[in-house]
Scaffold this motif. Structure first.
Motif, PDB file in Angstrom:
ATOM      1  N   LEU A 180     -18.168   3.508 -36.674  1.00  0.00           N
ATOM      2  CA  LEU A 180     -16.539   3.649 -35.916  1.00  0.00           C
ATOM      3  C   LEU A 180     -16.906   3.281 -34.425  1.00  0.00           C
ATOM      4  O   LEU A 180     -17.938   3.341 -33.994  1.00  0.00           O
ATOM      5  N   PRO A 181     -15.945   2.786 -33.547  1.00  0.00           N
ATOM      6  CA  PRO A 181     -16.076   2.337 -32.351  1.00  0.00           C
ATOM      7  C   PRO A 181     -16.738   3.582 -31.660  1.00  0.00           C
ATOM      8  O   PRO A 181     -16.316   4.873 -31.621  1.00  0.00           O
ATOM      9  N   GLY A 182     -17.627   3.142 -30.818  1.00  0.00           N
ATOM     10  CA  GLY A 182     -18.324   4.075 -29.668  1.00  0.00           C
ATOM     11  C   GLY A 182     -19.360   4.887 -30.481  1.00  0.00           C
ATOM     12  O   GLY A 182     -19.907   5.815 -29.663  1.00  0.00           O
ATOM     13  N   GLN A 183     -19.569   4.985 -31.700  1.00  0.00           N
ATOM     14  CA  GLN A 183     -20.595   5.902 -32.296  1.00  0.00           C
ATOM     15  C   GLN A 183     -21.822   4.923 -32.418  1.00  0.00           C
ATOM     16  O   GLN A 183     -21.912   3.994 -32.402  1.00  0.00           O
ATOM     17  N   LEU A 184     -23.125   5.943 -32.712  1.00  0.00           N
ATOM     18  CA  LEU A 184     -24.391   5.432 -32.938  1.00  0.00           C
ATOM     19  C   LEU A 184     -24.856   5.559 -34.336  1.00  0.00           C
ATOM     20  O   LEU A 184     -24.542   6.862 -34.854  1.00  0.00           O
ATOM     21  N   TYR A 185     -25.701   4.818 -34.842  1.00  0.00           N
ATOM     22  CA  TYR A 185     -26.058   5.112 -36.178  1.00  0.00           C
ATOM     23  C   TYR A 185     -27.262   4.533 -36.361  1.00  0.00           C
ATOM     24  O   TYR A 185     -27.883   3.530 -35.619  1.00  0.00           O
ATOM     25  N   LYS A 201     -18.279 -11.153 -33.786  1.00  0.00           N
ATOM     26  CA  LYS A 201     -17.153 -10.859 -34.378  1.00  0.00           C
ATOM     27  C   LYS A 201     -16.607  -9.504 -34.637  1.00  0.00           C
ATOM     28  O   LYS A 201     -15.631  -9.268 -34.671  1.00  0.00           O
ATOM     29  N   HIS A 202     -17.552  -8.673 -34.487  1.00  0.00           N
ATOM     30  CA  HIS A 202     -17.186  -7.437 -34.962  1.00  0.00           C
ATOM     31  C   HIS A 202     -17.715  -6.287 -34.017  1.00  0.00           C
ATOM     32  O   HIS A 202     -17.357  -4.946 -33.964  1.00  0.00           O
ATOM     33  N   GLY A 203     -18.556  -6.619 -32.702  1.00  0.00           N
ATOM     34  CA  GLY A 203     -18.916  -5.693 -31.833  1.00  0.00           C
ATOM     35  C   GLY A 203     -20.170  -4.664 -32.250  1.00  0.00           C
ATOM     36  O   GLY A 203     -20.461  -3.966 -31.736  1.00  0.00           O
ATOM     37  N   ILE A 204     -20.945  -5.085 -33.375  1.00  0.00           N
ATOM     38  CA  ILE A 204     -21.806  -4.483 -33.962  1.00  0.00           C
ATOM     39  C   ILE A 204     -23.247  -4.951 -33.384  1.00  0.00           C
ATOM     40  O   ILE A 204     -23.554  -6.022 -33.362  1.00  0.00           O
ATOM     41  N   LEU A 217     -27.701   1.225 -34.159  1.00  0.00           N
ATOM     42  CA  LEU A 217     -26.731   0.136 -34.202  1.00  0.00           C
ATOM     43  C   LEU A 217     -25.518   1.030 -33.634  1.00  0.00           C
ATOM     44  O   LEU A 217     -25.563   2.353 -33.622  1.00  0.00           O
ATOM     45  N   CYS A 218     -24.798   0.434 -32.678  1.00  0.00           N
ATOM     46  CA  CYS A 218     -23.529   0.716 -32.012  1.00  0.00           C
ATOM     47  C   CYS A 218     -22.470  -0.031 -32.225  1.00  0.00           C
ATOM     48  O   CYS A 218     -22.496  -1.279 -32.742  1.00  0.00           O
ATOM     49  N   ASN A 219     -21.196   0.695 -32.495  1.00  0.00           N
ATOM     50  CA  ASN A 219     -19.953  -0.389 -32.483  1.00  0.00           C
ATOM     51  C   ASN A 219     -19.330  -0.246 -31.389  1.00  0.00           C
ATOM     52  O   ASN A 219     -18.718   0.503 -30.719  1.00  0.00           O
ATOM     53  N   VAL A 220     -19.258  -1.480 -30.406  1.00  0.00           N
ATOM     54  CA  VAL A 220     -18.773  -1.582 -29.239  1.00  0.00           C
ATOM     55  C   VAL A 220     -17.413  -2.250 -29.343  1.00  0.00           C
ATOM     56  O   VAL A 220     -16.674  -2.507 -28.321  1.00  0.00           O
ATOM     57  N   GLY A 221     -17.215  -2.476 -30.580  1.00  0.00           N
ATOM     58  CA  GLY A 221     -15.693  -3.272 -30.642  1.00  0.00           C
ATOM     59  C   GLY A 221     -14.702  -2.243 -30.585  1.00  0.00           C
ATOM     60  O   GLY A 221     -14.845  -0.842 -30.447  1.00  0.00           O
ATOM     61  N   ASP A 222     -13.482  -2.503 -30.949  1.00  0.00           N
ATOM     62  CA  ASP A 222     -12.368  -1.556 -31.168  1.00  0.00           C
ATOM     63  C   ASP A 222     -11.825  -1.171 -32.545  1.00  0.00           C
ATOM     64  O   ASP A 222     -10.831  -0.402 -32.675  1.00  0.00           O
TER      65      ASP A 222
END
Length: 146
Positions: A38-43, A70-73, A94-99
């Motif tokens: 998910l956007p803004g989350q850490l894994y 492509k995906h902000g990962i 990993l983090c999702n910096v995309g939207d």
């Protein structure tokens, strides 16, 4: 040169090079089921493998440019450092910096491992440092390339 790799889980995939000129070894997500990033989350994503890096090297975990662009990962710590004497499971933050949410599939290539020679200098106290043209000039002190 060989890189000994131990599979720690049955569904782990050994690292691969996409092409003969690839600097990094692709790492695969060792997941039981898809993981929604998910956007803004850490894994923390496991690889299911451990490696024996050659003495005098360091392993650098890097993101995959396609996932980032492509995906902000991206990797949450930018670059992961694996010491040559570490024998535990490789995992990447990993983090999702995309939207938008991104679904990471089991067995998907999600990071890469670079094995790089490293120098191990011994720090010593010094009253003075050798002079350079730049000196103590910090951020932006050398100007912008024109």
């Amino acid at each position: 040169m060989n890189l000994p790799v131990k599979k720690l889980r049955e569904n782990a995939v050994l690292p691969t090079r996409a092409t003969v000129g690839s600097a990094g070894l692709d790492l695969y997500a060792c997941l039981e089921q898809p993981l929604t990033l998910l956007p803004g989350q850490l894994y923390q994503v496991p690889t299911g493998i451990a490696v024996a890096l050659p003495e005098g090297t360091v392993g650098l975990l890097c993101g995959r440019s396609g996932l980032g662009v492509k995906h902000g990962i991206t990797l949450s710590n930018s670059v992961g450092v694996i010491d040559s004497d570490y024998r535990g499971e490789l995992a990447a933050g990993l983090c999702n910096v995309g939207d938008k949410a991104y679904i990471l599939q089991p067995g998907e290539r999600f990071a890469q491992l670079l094995v790089v020679p490293i120098l191990l200098p011994e720090p010593v106290a010094a009253k003075e440092l050798p002079q350079t043209q730049r000196g103590e000039g910090g951020f932006g002190s050398t100007g912008q390339a024109g």
